[in-house]
Each structure stands twice: as structure tokens, then as C-alpha cells.
Scaffold this active site. Sequence first.
Site, PDB file in Angstrom:
ATOM      1  N   SER A 243       9.856   0.868  -3.998  1.00  0.00           N
ATOM      2  CA  SER A 243      10.065   0.224  -2.697  1.00  0.00           C
ATOM      3  C   SER A 243       8.922  -0.721  -2.363  1.00  0.00           C
ATOM      4  O   SER A 243       9.145  -1.887  -1.983  1.00  0.00           O
ATOM      5  CB  SER A 243      10.202   1.285  -1.599  1.00  0.00           C
TER       6      SER A 243
ATOM      7  N   ARG B 272       4.040  -1.551   5.754  1.00  0.00           N
ATOM      8  CA  ARG B 272       4.738  -0.366   6.263  1.00  0.00           C
ATOM      9  C   ARG B 272       5.850  -0.743   7.245  1.00  0.00           C
ATOM     10  O   ARG B 272       6.897  -0.077   7.283  1.00  0.00           O
ATOM     11  CB  ARG B 272       3.742   0.567   6.940  1.00  0.00           C
TER      12      ARG B 272
ATOM     13  N   HIS C 236       8.733  -1.937   5.182  1.00  0.00           N
ATOM     14  CA  HIS C 236       9.344  -0.782   4.529  1.00  0.00           C
ATOM     15  C   HIS C 236      10.213   0.009   5.499  1.00  0.00           C
ATOM     16  O   HIS C 236      11.279   0.515   5.139  1.00  0.00           O
ATOM     17  CB  HIS C 236       8.244   0.117   3.959  1.00  0.00           C
TER      18      HIS C 236
END
Length: 212
Positions: free
Chosen positions: A17, A40, A43
Site C-alpha cells: 500500500s 498516512r 492511505h
Amino acid sequence: MKHYDYLRDPDAIYRLSFDMIRREVDLSALPPGIDELALRLIHACAMPDILPDLVWTPDLPRAVHDALQAGRPILSDVDMVAYGVIRSRLPASNPVLSFLNTPQAREIGKSKQITRSAAAVELWLPHLENAVVVIGNAPTALFRLLELLHDGAPKPAAILGFPVGFVGAAESKQALIEDAQGVPYATLKGRRGGSAIAAAAINALASWEPPR
């Protein structure tokens, strides 16, 4: 029994990822701490195109780090954000507080004719000084926080402002950008945001260590 061909190893999924994000988005120009924050957030929502809308102050990572190291609380607008905070990343067993579903918030909301989210922010006042504020749902919570700061409320160490929605979200975040009153912050311009993004923001910064 039917079996689908998909990646099952959680560590491999995790690595892949982030590798895919780094291939799609150039984070090299971002300063330490902000690069991890951006990674982050992308994600959390699987939308690399949020990067141009990410707004932040350079002092944010250090401000969050110092507040958490000092044991200051995390104040969240909704329980979903609070549940998303990874406690093992908090350096001082920091309290994570959300007052949205308390009787006091309901009473304040009714008596002042404001949203329960805005009312819950008023219950932050005893905890607000040098706290880390994480807003992932309600624009009215961010607006109310800014109003209280204008009225002389104690300043938090940082504001992670990611309210989501069609009514007030973009406007509340623009208000933060235009007048954060000296408080370090990060936000995402426009309608996009949400609890997962807000939780990802605090989890990223809680893990950040200043360069030595």
C-alpha cells in the site's frame, strides 16, 4: 468452497500500500513529519489527489510531539476519531477525550440552540491548554473552537482540523487557515475529511520523532 486470488499477508498488504502511494505521489518536497502525515492521510482515504489540498504549518510535528510527550490529552469531536487513535503510539498514555455523547453536551446544545458537536467543544475548556485537538466530523466543532479561542480560551498545542461534509466543512477549514491564532495546524481544503483521515493524522504525528 470458492477461493479468490488476493493478497492475504497483512504485512505484505501494508508494505505494498505504501509503496503504491509513493509511486503515485512525490512526497520528497515535504518536510520531516509532514511527509509521513501526507502519506498516512492518503492511505486512509485512498485518494492521492488530496495532496494539493493539504495545508499545514511547519511547526506542527514538533508541537504535537512535545504536547504528547508532556502527557497532554487528545480532544476529539466524535467517538469515531477517539476509537481510531492507536493507543500504543501515545508516549505518555495520553487521555483521549470525546464529550459528544455526554448528557452535558446535550444540555448545552439544547439551552444554547447549537449543535451537540459545538456544545461538546465547550466541555473541552478545562482540558484545552496545550492539548492536541483532532476534529474529523463536525464543521460546527471547528467553528466553535475558533470562536472560543477568539474569546480568550486557552490555546491548544495543535489543531488537526478535518471536518467533512457539504455544509460548513470547507468554510470552517478556510477559517482555520485564515486565522488559526498562532496555533499550529493541519487541514484539508474543501469538503473532504472525516474520522478516518483525522485519526490517521494523529496516528502519523504521534509516531514522529524529531531529527537528532
